[in-house]
Write a protein that holds these residues in place. Structure first.
Motif, PDB file in Angstrom:
ATOM      1  N   PHE A 315       6.404  -7.397   4.344  1.00 22.14           N
ATOM      2  CA  PHE A 315       7.670  -7.066   3.696  1.00 22.14           C
ATOM      3  C   PHE A 315       7.807  -7.730   2.331  1.00 22.14           C
ATOM      4  CE2 PHE A 315       8.931  -5.620   7.902  1.00 22.14           C
ATOM      5  CZ  PHE A 315       9.660  -4.479   7.601  1.00 22.14           C
ATOM      6  N   THR A 316       7.274  -8.927   2.168  1.00 22.13           N
ATOM      7  CA  THR A 316       7.345  -9.543   0.838  1.00 22.13           C
ATOM      8  C   THR A 316       6.465  -8.797  -0.153  1.00 22.13           C
ATOM      9  OG1 THR A 316       5.653 -11.101   1.547  1.00 22.13           O
ATOM     10  CG2 THR A 316       7.930 -11.854   1.654  1.00 22.13           C
ATOM     11  N   GLN A 317       5.304  -8.311   0.315  1.00 26.40           N
ATOM     12  CA  GLN A 317       4.448  -7.514  -0.570  1.00 26.40           C
ATOM     13  C   GLN A 317       5.122  -6.175  -0.898  1.00 26.40           C
ATOM     14  OE1 GLN A 317       0.561  -7.167   1.099  1.00 26.40           O
ATOM     15  NE2 GLN A 317       0.281  -9.402   1.268  1.00 26.40           N
ATOM     16  N   LEU A 318       5.777  -5.588   0.115  1.00 22.43           N
ATOM     17  CA  LEU A 318       6.503  -4.328  -0.133  1.00 22.43           C
ATOM     18  C   LEU A 318       7.635  -4.571  -1.124  1.00 22.43           C
ATOM     19  CD1 LEU A 318       6.881  -1.347   0.620  1.00 22.43           C
ATOM     20  CD2 LEU A 318       8.360  -2.105   2.496  1.00 22.43           C
ATOM     21  N   LEU A 319       8.353  -5.696  -0.940  1.00 20.60           N
ATOM     22  CA  LEU A 319       9.424  -6.033  -1.864  1.00 20.60           C
ATOM     23  C   LEU A 319       8.873  -6.232  -3.279  1.00 20.60           C
ATOM     24  CD1 LEU A 319      12.473  -6.815  -2.095  1.00 20.60           C
ATOM     25  CD2 LEU A 319      11.762  -9.179  -1.658  1.00 20.60           C
ATOM     26  N   GLN A 320       7.683  -6.825  -3.384  1.00 26.09           N
ATOM     27  CA  GLN A 320       7.079  -7.061  -4.694  1.00 26.09           C
ATOM     28  C   GLN A 320       6.713  -5.745  -5.367  1.00 26.09           C
ATOM     29  OE1 GLN A 320       3.182  -8.868  -4.730  1.00 26.09           O
ATOM     30  NE2 GLN A 320       3.821 -10.282  -6.376  1.00 26.09           N
ATOM     31  N   ARG A 321       6.130  -4.834  -4.569  1.00 29.19           N
ATOM     32  CA  ARG A 321       5.706  -3.555  -5.177  1.00 29.19           C
ATOM     33  C   ARG A 321       6.907  -2.673  -5.545  1.00 29.19           C
ATOM     34  NH1 ARG A 321       1.877  -3.849  -0.963  1.00 29.19           N
ATOM     35  NH2 ARG A 321       3.086  -2.356   0.250  1.00 29.19           N
ATOM     36  N   ARG A 322       7.933  -2.661  -4.682  1.00 34.14           N
ATOM     37  CA  ARG A 322       9.038  -1.717  -4.896  1.00 34.14           C
ATOM     38  C   ARG A 322      10.033  -2.230  -5.929  1.00 34.14           C
ATOM     39  NH1 ARG A 322      11.557   1.161   0.220  1.00 34.14           N
ATOM     40  NH2 ARG A 322       9.418   1.911   0.129  1.00 34.14           N
ATOM     41  N   TYR A 323      10.302  -3.520  -5.923  1.00 32.77           N
ATOM     42  CA  TYR A 323      11.353  -4.047  -6.792  1.00 32.77           C
ATOM     43  C   TYR A 323      10.834  -4.981  -7.877  1.00 32.77           C
ATOM     44  CZ  TYR A 323      14.380  -2.215  -3.125  1.00 32.77           C
ATOM     45  OH  TYR A 323      14.993  -1.411  -2.226  1.00 32.77           O
ATOM     46  N   GLY A 324       9.482  -5.087  -7.991  1.00 26.08           N
ATOM     47  CA  GLY A 324       8.944  -5.935  -9.036  1.00 26.08           C
ATOM     48  C   GLY A 324       9.298  -5.407 -10.416  1.00 26.08           C
ATOM     49  N   GLY A 325       9.843  -6.213 -11.261  1.00 30.76           N
ATOM     50  CA  GLY A 325      10.234  -5.809 -12.608  1.00 30.76           C
ATOM     51  C   GLY A 325      11.641  -5.278 -12.699  1.00 30.76           C
ATOM     52  N   GLN A 326      12.295  -4.986 -11.549  1.00 38.13           N
ATOM     53  CA  GLN A 326      13.664  -4.474 -11.565  1.00 38.13           C
ATOM     54  C   GLN A 326      14.693  -5.590 -11.510  1.00 38.13           C
ATOM     55  OE1 GLN A 326      14.315  -1.347  -8.709  1.00 38.13           O
ATOM     56  NE2 GLN A 326      12.217  -0.509  -8.956  1.00 38.13           N
ATOM     57  N   LEU A 327      14.237  -6.768 -11.052  1.00 36.80           N
ATOM     58  CA  LEU A 327      15.132  -7.920 -11.007  1.00 36.80           C
ATOM     59  C   LEU A 327      14.811  -8.834 -12.189  1.00 36.80           C
ATOM     60  CD1 LEU A 327      14.846  -8.607  -7.171  1.00 36.80           C
ATOM     61  CD2 LEU A 327      16.608  -7.268  -8.358  1.00 36.80           C
ATOM     62  N   ASP A 328      15.503  -9.956 -12.249  1.00 30.32           N
ATOM     63  CA  ASP A 328      15.215 -10.869 -13.364  1.00 30.32           C
ATOM     64  C   ASP A 328      13.902 -11.608 -13.108  1.00 30.32           C
ATOM     65  OD1 ASP A 328      15.823 -12.634 -11.383  1.00 30.32           O
ATOM     66  OD2 ASP A 328      17.722 -13.306 -12.248  1.00 30.32           O
ATOM     67  N   ASP A 329      13.480 -12.338 -14.129  1.00 32.31           N
ATOM     68  CA  ASP A 329      12.191 -13.051 -14.033  1.00 32.31           C
ATOM     69  C   ASP A 329      12.187 -14.077 -12.921  1.00 32.31           C
ATOM     70  OD1 ASP A 329      11.315 -11.590 -16.153  1.00 32.31           O
ATOM     71  OD2 ASP A 329      11.741 -13.148 -17.662  1.00 32.31           O
ATOM     72  N   ARG A 330      13.287 -14.743 -12.668  1.00 34.40           N
ATOM     73  CA  ARG A 330      13.327 -15.766 -11.610  1.00 34.40           C
ATOM     74  C   ARG A 330      13.144 -15.107 -10.241  1.00 34.40           C
ATOM     75  NH1 ARG A 330      14.828 -20.942 -11.479  1.00 34.40           N
ATOM     76  NH2 ARG A 330      15.474 -20.838 -13.661  1.00 34.40           N
ATOM     77  N   ALA A 331      13.746 -13.911 -10.057  1.00 30.79           N
ATOM     78  CA  ALA A 331      13.586 -13.215  -8.772  1.00 30.79           C
ATOM     79  C   ALA A 331      12.128 -12.813  -8.573  1.00 30.79           C
ATOM     80  CB  ALA A 331      14.505 -11.995  -8.728  1.00 30.79           C
ATOM     81  N   ASP A 332      11.474 -12.310  -9.630  1.00 34.65           N
ATOM     82  CA  ASP A 332      10.042 -11.979  -9.516  1.00 34.65           C
ATOM     83  C   ASP A 332       9.219 -13.225  -9.183  1.00 34.65           C
ATOM     84  OD1 ASP A 332      10.558  -9.363 -10.087  1.00 34.65           O
ATOM     85  OD2 ASP A 332      10.105  -9.548 -12.238  1.00 34.65           O
ATOM     86  N   GLN A 333       9.592 -14.348  -9.773  1.00 33.00           N
ATOM     87  CA  GLN A 333       8.862 -15.584  -9.494  1.00 33.00           C
ATOM     88  C   GLN A 333       9.036 -15.981  -8.025  1.00 33.00           C
ATOM     89  OE1 GLN A 333      10.213 -19.000 -11.690  1.00 33.00           O
ATOM     90  NE2 GLN A 333       8.254 -20.063 -11.485  1.00 33.00           N
ATOM     91  N   TYR A 334      10.268 -15.839  -7.506  1.00 33.80           N
ATOM     92  CA  TYR A 334      10.518 -16.180  -6.103  1.00 33.80           C
ATOM     93  C   TYR A 334       9.721 -15.277  -5.175  1.00 33.80           C
ATOM     94  CZ  TYR A 334      14.432 -19.091  -7.622  1.00 33.80           C
ATOM     95  OH  TYR A 334      15.204 -20.056  -8.196  1.00 33.80           O
ATOM     96  N   ILE A 335       9.649 -13.997  -5.527  1.00 34.86           N
ATOM     97  CA  ILE A 335       8.876 -13.065  -4.690  1.00 34.86           C
ATOM     98  C   ILE A 335       7.393 -13.447  -4.710  1.00 34.86           C
ATOM     99  CG2 ILE A 335       8.101 -10.674  -4.479  1.00 34.86           C
ATOM    100  CD1 ILE A 335      10.861  -9.821  -5.528  1.00 34.86           C
ATOM    101  N   ASP A 336       6.880 -13.793  -5.888  1.00 31.82           N
ATOM    102  CA  ASP A 336       5.477 -14.226  -5.985  1.00 31.82           C
ATOM    103  C   ASP A 336       5.230 -15.457  -5.117  1.00 31.82           C
ATOM    104  OD1 ASP A 336       4.924 -12.184  -7.711  1.00 31.82           O
ATOM    105  OD2 ASP A 336       5.177 -13.393  -9.534  1.00 31.82           O
ATOM    106  N   PHE A 337       6.195 -16.389  -5.151  1.00 36.58           N
ATOM    107  CA  PHE A 337       6.049 -17.587  -4.319  1.00 36.58           C
ATOM    108  C   PHE A 337       5.989 -17.217  -2.846  1.00 36.58           C
ATOM    109  CE2 PHE A 337       8.231 -20.530  -7.628  1.00 36.58           C
ATOM    110  CZ  PHE A 337       7.037 -20.609  -8.314  1.00 36.58           C
ATOM    111  N   ALA A 338       6.842 -16.274  -2.424  1.00 37.10           N
ATOM    112  CA  ALA A 338       6.871 -15.885  -1.012  1.00 37.10           C
ATOM    113  C   ALA A 338       5.576 -15.201  -0.608  1.00 37.10           C
ATOM    114  CB  ALA A 338       8.065 -14.958  -0.751  1.00 37.10           C
ATOM    115  N   VAL A 339       5.051 -14.297  -1.449  1.00 38.45           N
ATOM    116  CA  VAL A 339       3.797 -13.608  -1.147  1.00 38.45           C
ATOM    117  C   VAL A 339       2.653 -14.610  -1.074  1.00 38.45           C
ATOM    118  CG1 VAL A 339       2.104 -11.935  -2.010  1.00 38.45           C
ATOM    119  CG2 VAL A 339       4.558 -11.416  -2.112  1.00 38.45           C
ATOM    120  N   ASP A 340       2.577 -15.511  -2.061  1.00 41.96           N
ATOM    121  CA  ASP A 340       1.501 -16.502  -2.068  1.00 41.96           C
ATOM    122  C   ASP A 340       1.599 -17.427  -0.861  1.00 41.96           C
ATOM    123  OD1 ASP A 340      -0.693 -18.007  -3.506  1.00 41.96           O
ATOM    124  OD2 ASP A 340       0.836 -19.571  -3.400  1.00 41.96           O
ATOM    125  N   GLY A 341       2.809 -17.863  -0.513  1.00 45.39           N
ATOM    126  CA  GLY A 341       2.959 -18.738   0.648  1.00 45.39           C
ATOM    127  C   GLY A 341       2.553 -18.054   1.931  1.00 45.39           C
TER     128      GLY A 341
END
Length: 535
Positions: A315-341
Motif C-alpha cells: 500500500f505504501t508503494q501504491l500510495l507512492q505511485r498514485r499520489y507521488g508528486g500530487q502532495l507537497d515535498d514533505r509528504a513525498d519524503q514521508y512516503i519514501d521513508f515508509a517505502v524504504d522502511g
C-alpha cells in the motif's frame, strides 16, 4: 584371673610410623651413598685430570714439537739450496720456517709452562737452533745471490755439525714428550680400571641396599596398604557400608580411620548429590524446552510478520505511485521513508529467517566441491561484480563433507561484503586461499576494501551489529553473524586478521568431516547477545 591377663605384646616394628621407617631407611641409604659418591667422585676427578693432561697438554705438545722439527728442516733445506745455487727462491722456505718456528715456540711455551723439564728441552732446541742460525744461516743469506756462496762451501762441515746438534736436541725433546704421553696413557688406563671397579662395587651395594629397603617396605607398609586397598575396592564395588579396619604402622592406622570417616561422609554427601542431580536434570529439561520455545517463537513471529509487512509495503508503494508528486515535498519524503522502511524490514526478516535455519534445517551433509560452490556464488553475484569491475581470484579449494546450502550462504556473504565495502577510488580485488592445517582446512578471504578496525574485530560477528549507517552501506547486520554460525556448525572458527592493514582479511576454518556435536549459537542467544552489544 581375667584381671591379671596381660595384653599381647606388640612387635617392635608395628609401633613405628611410616615416617620413622623412611627416616631410618633414608639415613642409612644416604650414608652409604655419600661414601660411594665420594669415592666415585674422586675416581672421576682423577680420570678427568689425567685425560685433560693427555688431551690438552701432552698430545698437543708432541704435535707442536713435530711441527717445530718440520720448521727447522725447512730452514736447513732453504739455506743449503741457497748456498749451493745462489737462487733467491730458496730463501722463501727459510723465511717460512722462521715464522713457523716462532709460532710453534710460543705455543709450546704455553703448553709446557707447568713442566720444567719440558721447558729445558725447548730451551736446548732454541739454543742449538740459534747457534746454527748465527754461524751458518744468517751469514749465507747475507751473501749476494746469483751464484753459489763460497761461505757455504767453507762452513759445510761446521754447518752439518751444528745442525746435527739441532737434530739431536729435537730428538731428545720428542723422545721425552713421547715417553710422557705413554706414561700418562698408562696412568689413565690404571685409573679407568680403578674407576670400573669402584662403580661395580657401587652398583652391587646399591642392589643390596635396594633389596633391603624393598623387603623392609614390604613387611612394614605394603601389607597394611594391601588390606586398605582391599577394603577400598569393596567400597568402590558399591558396598558403601563396609568398614575399613585400621592396620599397620600408627600413621597408616590413622589414615585408615580418616578414610573410613571420609567413607561415612561420602555416604551422606551421595544422598544429597543425588537429590541435587535430580533437581538439575529438571532445570536442564526446563531450559531446553524454554530455548526451543524461544527459537520457535522467533521463527513463527518472523513468518507472521511477513503478511502485514507485505500489506504495508504494497500500500505504501501504491500510495507512492498514485499520489507521488500530487502532495507537497514533505509528504513525498514521508512516503519514501515508509517505502524504504518496509523494504528494509522485509529484508531484515528474510535474513533473520535464513539465520534461524542454520543448524536447524538443511542438515544435508554431503561431499561438495568448494570450487563449484564458489563458482555458483560468483554467478549469483555477477551483477554486483560487473558494476564494480571487481577482480576475484582463488586458490584450488578442497572437497569437504558439508551442507551445500550453508556453504553457499557462507561464500555469498563473504564475497558480497568484500565487493560491497570497497574503497570509492579503487577497484575491488578479492583473493581466496585454502591450506590444510592438522585436522582442519584454513581459508582466507582478502580484499582491498575499507577494512575493519581492530576494536571491532569481534563485534562484526554479532547479529545486527553494523559499523556504518544504512545511508553509507546497505545491509541488515546479519551477514557475518550468519557466517560465524555456519562455520561453527561445521566445526570451525572465524575471525578478522587484525594484522592485515591493506583492507580486510577474514580467516576461518572448516573440518573435513561434520562434527558429531556442532555448536553454533542458537537463535535466541544470538538475538539477545546482539541486542545487548548494540543497545
Amino acid at each position: 584371673m581375667t584381671g591379671n591377663t596381660k595384653p599381647p605384646r606388640t612387635r617392635w616394628f608395628s609401633t613405628w610410623t611410616t615416617r620413622r621407617w623412611l627416616r631410618v631407611g633414608a639415613a642409612v641409604s644416604l650414608a652409604v651413598l655419600a661414601l660411594l659418591g665420594t669415592t666415585g667422585a674422586w675416581v672421576l676427578a682423577r680420570s678427568a685430570s689425567i685425560s685433560s693432561d693427555l688431551v690438552d697438554v701432552r698430545s698437543p705438545a708432541l704435535a707442536q714439537a713435530i711441527r717445530l722439527e718440520s720448521a727447522l728442516l725447512n730452514q736447513e733445506t732453504g739455506i743449503r739450496g741457497y748456498g749451493l745455487t745462489g737462487s733467491r727462491e730458496f730463501i722463501t722456505p727459510y723465511e717460512d720456517g722462521l715464522a713457523k718456528q716462532k709460532a710453534v715456540v710460543t705455543e709450546l711455551s704455553g703448553l709446557l709452562r707447568d713442566d720444567p723439564a719440558g721447558l729445558d728441552d725447548l730451551e736446548a732446541v732454541q739454543d742449538a737452533t740459534a747457534t746454527w742460525q748465527e754461524r751458518i744461516a744468517r751469514p749465507i743469506t747475507a751473501a749476494p745471490g746469483g751464484s753459489p756462496s763460497p761461505l757455504a762451501t767453507q762452513r759445510a762441515a761446521e754447518g752439518k755439525q751444528t745442525f746435527d746438534e739441532v737434530r739431536a736436541a729435537v730428538s731428545r725433546q720428542q723422545e721425552r714428550l713421547r715417553s710422557e704421553v705413554v706414561r700418562v696413557k698408562g696412568d689413565l688406563k690404571a685409573t679407568m680400571a680403578l674407576r670400573n671397579g669402584v662403580f661395580s662395587a657401587i652398583a652391587a651395594l646399591m642392589v643390596l641396599l635396594t633389596a633391603f629397603v624393598f623387603e623392609g617396605l614390604r613387611r612394614g607398609i605394603n601389607r597394611p596398604l594391601e588390606q586398605l586397598g582391599t577394603d577400598a575396592r569393596i567400597i568402590a564395588g558399591g558396598d558403601f557400608d563396609h568398614p575399613i579396619a585400621p592396620t599397620g604402622p600408627a600413621d597408616l592406622r590413622r589414615l585408615s580411620s580418616e578414610i573410613d570417616f571420609m567413607r561415612r561422609r561420602l555416604v551422606r554427601e551421595l544422598a544429597f548429590s543425588e537429590e541435587s542431580r535430580q533437581r538439575l536434570d529438571a532445570q536442564a529439561a526446563n531450559l531446553q524446552r524454554s530455548n526451543a520455545e524461544l527459537e520457535q517463537f522467533a521463527y513463527v513471529a518472523s513468518h507472521d510478520l511477513q503478511e502485514p509487512l507485505r500489506k504495508v509495503s504494497s500500500f505504501t508503494q501504491l500510495l507512492q505511485r498514485r499520489y507521488g508528486g500530487q502532495l507537497d515535498d514533505r509528504a513525498d519524503q514521508y512516503i519514501d521513508f515508509a517505502v524504504d522502511g518496509a523494504n528494509r524490514m522485509q529484508t531484515l526478516i528474510n535474513d533473520l529467517l535464513e539465520f534461524s535455519r542454520v543448524g536447524r534445517v538443511n542438515h544435508t551433509h554431503q561431499s561438495i566441491d568448494l570450487d563449484k560452490v564458489l563458482e555458483r556464488t560468483l554467478s549469483g553475484l555477477s551483477v554486483a561484480i560487473e558494476e564494480t569491475d571487481a577482480t576475484i581470484t582463488h586458490d584450488p579449494l578442497p572437497t569437504l563433507v558439508a551442507d551445500p546450502t550453508q556453504m553457499g550462504m557462507l561464500w555469498q556473504n563473504l564475497i558480497g561484503n568484500a565487493v560491497k565495502f570497497r574503497r570509492p577510488d579503487e577497484t575491488p580485488k578479492i583473493h581466496v586461499t585454502a591450506a590444510r592445517e592438522d585436522d582442519l582446512w584454513r581459508f582466507t578471504v582478502t580484499d582491498n576494501g575499507i577494512g575493519i578496525a581492530p576494536e571491532y574485530a569481534d563485534k562484526v560477528f554479532v547479529i545486527f551489529q553494523r559499523l556504518h549507517t544504512k545511508d553509507v552501506y546497505s545491509g541488515s547486520g546479519i551477514g557475518l553473524a550468519m557466517c560465524k554460525k555456519v562455520v561453527e556448525f561445521h566445526g570451525g572458527t572465524i575471525s578478522v586478521d587484525t594484522a592485515y592493514q591493506e583492507g580486510t582479511r577474514i580467516t576461518f576454518t572448516l573440518a573435513p568431516e561434520p562434527p558429531e556435536n556442532p555448536g553454533p549459537s542458537t537463535l535466541p542467544e544470538a538475538i539477545r547477545s546482539g541486542a545487548e552489544r548494540s543497545g
